[in-house]
Design a protein around this motif. Structure first.
Motif, PDB file in Angstrom:
ATOM      1  N   VAL A  94       0.821  -1.217   0.000  1.00 25.69           N
ATOM      2  CA  VAL A  94       0.000   0.000   0.000  1.00 25.69           C
ATOM      3  C   VAL A  94       0.852   1.263   0.000  1.00 25.69           C
ATOM      4  O   VAL A  94       0.536   2.246  -0.669  1.00 25.69           O
TER       5      VAL A  94
ATOM      6  N   TRP B 173      -5.876  -0.079   2.087  1.00 26.96           N
ATOM      7  CA  TRP B 173      -6.071   0.866   0.989  1.00 26.96           C
ATOM      8  C   TRP B 173      -7.367   1.659   1.178  1.00 26.96           C
ATOM      9  O   TRP B 173      -7.403   2.879   0.985  1.00 26.96           O
TER      10      TRP B 173
ATOM     11  N   ARG C  14      -1.000   2.399  -6.304  1.00 24.50           N
ATOM     12  CA  ARG C  14      -2.352   2.059  -6.758  1.00 24.50           C
ATOM     13  C   ARG C  14      -2.309   0.920  -7.776  1.00 24.50           C
ATOM     14  O   ARG C  14      -3.080  -0.034  -7.697  1.00 24.50           O
TER      15      ARG C  14
END
Length: 430
Positions: A157, A291, A307
């Protein structure tokens, strides 16, 4: 509450203090004389949720990302501005910096990690062979598997490749080691006097539970991963959640090892599938939870890469779980079918011995044992049924009882049924 200490670089005192004034934060400043690159040390209290946004503003004001920063958890803070800050920064989520620190702390040094994992596997293997749920749960208190799972998700993340890589390697290596330890313990105990001769581990309930995984196992692992992420984000109950994560991984790994030791490949494969499904489920649920909670890298370029990495990892894990879920689906369906067959057999036998042909002869059905496992259903093996019949000492037994029972059960279930009938004799006085 948190107490933050930050060194202020030379020439950045006014912009940094201006940010704190604008935030309405009480602070204390000390001149720094030990390092020439910094002119002051500032200390200020802030709610946990406010640490990340305030540090982000301070970085824009001139505080480098690598600048000496400490985030403490004080016992008590008395300040007239705290209530206003609590309203502005309401919630319980920790900062990015605290998340990284906790993930690193949860993943111990390799030697410590391996030592605790080996010990927990030894205890869990003993608990499996003893059919003791309490021993297995106790072993999970020792198992250190929560840290690597959280580290892998946090590293992904926050685009920290080193942290993510270490977490993944520790999980895979640790579970392979657990399987090996389970196999070694099984080999050492198999022919010893500590276990009954000819022990069939498939008949031990704690082992059978790990060799017939179904969709409930997947849901438990998903819940454990989400609980692990929440416990870290909110700093609550991580020790208990660690037990839940470990119990989804270590006992099945030990079961796979015992399957290898006993030369039962189907037991080893079924348990290994459960380990893999649980491992993937824990990781994907924790990854999504971090996330969704809003954790991102500091740099914008890193956010884009993170992402992309999160999406690809989640997609890969979901595909793998879906593929393995075919096996879980088969086991779930076969478990339902075997239970249905067992119910039908019990019902038919109870009805059969209520017939006048048997009731008038004082023949009573004492016990019905059905030997039919999910794997037997998948492999289309016959249903093994054992009946225990009570009779008087001098009572004759119809010679065709077994064949009639087998025919009746075959008609009711549509399965190939093998019958074995035993008798117990009774005497009454007067």
């Amino acid at each position: 509450m948190r107490l933050v200490q930050v060194l202020i670089p030379v020439g950045k005192r006014q912009p940094v203090l201006a940010v704190l004034d604008d935030e309405g934060i009480d602070y204390a400043v000390w001149d720094e004389t030990g390092r020439k690159d910094f002119e002051a040390l500032v200390q200020f209290p802030i709610p946990p949720v406010g640490v990340e946004p305030v540090l982000t503003r301070l970085r824009k004001a001139g505080i480098s990302e690598n600048t000496y920063t400490i985030v403490l958890t004080p016992e008590t803070i008395v300040s007239r501005r705290i209530e206003v800050l609590k309203q502005r920064y309401s919630g319980t989520r920790i900062s990015r910096e605290e998340l990284i620190a906790r993930a690193e702390n949860l993943a111990p040094e390799t030697s410590t990690y391996l030592a605790f994992l080996v010990l927990s596997t030894i205890i869990a293997t003993g608990g499996l062979l003893l059919d003791s749920a309490a021993t297995i749960i106790g072993a999970m208190v020792v198992a250190p598997l929560m840290g690597p799972a959280i580290s892998a998700s946090v590293g992904t993340v926050l685009d920290d490749r080193k942290l993510a890589s270490r977490g993944i390697k520790m999980q895979i290596g640790g579970l392979l080691l657990a399987i090996a330890v389970g196999a070694l313990i099984g080999i050492l105990l198999k022919e010893s006097i500590l276990l009954p001769p000819g022990l069939d581990i498939r008949e031990i309930s704690q082992i059978a539970e790990r060799t017939s995984p179904n969709f409930l196992s997947l849901f438990l692992a998903l819940g454990s991963g989400i609980a692990g992420a929440i416990s870290i984000i909110r700093n609550a109950g991580s020790a208990l959640v660690g037990v839940a994560i470990a119990i989804a991984l270590v006992p099945p790994a030990a079961t796979a090892g015992l399957g290898l030791a006993w030369g039962l490949p189907l037991v080893a494969i079924a348990a290994a599938v459960l380990v893999l499904v649980n491992l993937l489920a824990v990781n994907v649920s924790a990854l999504i939870m971090f996330w969704v909670s809003g954790f991102r890298p500091v740099e914008k370029e890193a956010v884009v890469h993170a992402r992309s990495s999160v999406i690809s990892h989640v997609a890969l894990l979901v595909i793998a779980i879906a593929s393995l879920s075919v096996a879980l689906g088969l086991v779930t369906y076969s478990s339902f079918q075997t239970s249905l067959v067992e119910q039908e057999i019990n019902g038919e036998m109870i009805a059969m011995f209520k017939d006048p042909e048997y009731a008038e002869k004082d023949l009573t059905l004492e016990k019905v044992t059905v030997g039919y496992m999910p794997l037997d259903f998948l492999l289309k093996k016959p249903v093994k049924v054992s009946l225990l019949i009570g009779r008087k000492v001098v009572q004759e037994v119809p010679p065709d009882m077994a064949s009639k029972a087998a025919y009746r059960l075959t008609e009711a279930t549509g399965k190939d049924v093998r019958i074995n009938i035993g008798f117990v004799e009774s005497q009454k006085f007067p």
